[in-house]
Design a protein around this motif. Structure first.
Motif: not given
Length: 231
Positions: A25-34, A101-107, A138-145, A195-196
């Motif tokens: 995950v550190v090397e390639h990122g936390l990626l969505s299935t897509t 298309e998404r990666v999910f986080f619990w709040l 701060g870095d990903h607000r445009d792709t956050i839902t 997203m992504g």
């Protein structure tokens, strides 16, 4: 929802990943299935089954030059239940694709612990990543839902879902859910999605743990972070 309210009420995010996945995950990122299927160059029918159908079990995927990756199962969701609760003409295939298309986080740490204790996962070790919400937003607000429901579960009484389930931070009706429906914080906003995925996950992470039957082992911790950060 005001971004300030999101950060104040939900300062931490939690993601449950496959065991032993932290280094990848550190090397390639936390990626969505897509995004993961794109990276591993999956195409055709093999990809369609992973992306547009329910996955009853986790699936390992391979490609030369890349580590073994796992596309996680969708045990808490069934096609039959989706056919009853999907709205606005959304098909089960479209819903699977929407989730993939998404990666999910619990709040909520309570919801994370509920998933860790679920029958499908309690007897398997998991990697849990704890993130700083302000940093990620701060870095990903445009792709956050945001989602008001557990969008990947249809057990018990599946609530309606469709194209309007995932909303931007600004469009999310936080005050209505808190005041009119008297929702607890953990139920007012249930999921934050990107997203992504999050390619720069280590920048926003505070800690990574291996969790198995209640025992937590630190895999990584941001220098200077509080020792209590984690699941």
């Amino acid at each position: 929802m005001n971004e300030e309210d999101l950060l104040k009420n939900y300062p931490r995010l939690y993601h449950m990943a496959e065991d032993a996945s932290w280094e990848s995950v550190v090397e390639h990122g936390l990626l969505s299935t897509t995004a993961l299927l794109n990276l591993y160059k999956f195409e055709g029918e093999e990809r369609r089954k992973l992306e547009s159908e329910r996955r009853p079990e986790s699936v390992k995927i391979l490609r030369d030059g890349l580590p073994v990756a796992v596309v996680r199962d969708q045990k808490p969701m069934t096609r039959a239940a989706l056919e009853k609760c999907l709205t606005d003409g959304t098909t089960p295939e479209e819903w699977f694709e929407t989730l993939n298309e998404r990666v999910f986080f619990w709040l909520s740490k309570d919801r994370l612990r509920g998933l860790l204790g679920a029958r499908a996962y309690r007897n398997k070790p998991q990697t849990v990543i704890t993130l700083d919400t302000a940093s990620l937003v701060g870095d990903h607000r445009d792709t956050i839902t945001l989602s008001p429901i557990n969008s990947g579960a249809t057990i018990y009484r599946p609530v309606p879902r469709g194209r309007s389930t995932f909303m931007s931070i600004a469009d999310f009706p936080f005050d209505d859910r808190r005041k009119l429906k008297k929702k607890a914080l953990k139920d007012a906003v249930v999921e934050l999605t990107v997203m992504g995925g999050v390619p720069d996950i280590e920048k926003h992470a505070l800690a990574a743990h291996r969790v198995f039957k209640g025992i937590k082992a630190v895999l990584w911790r941001r220098e200077g972070s509080d020792p209590s950060e984690g699941p």
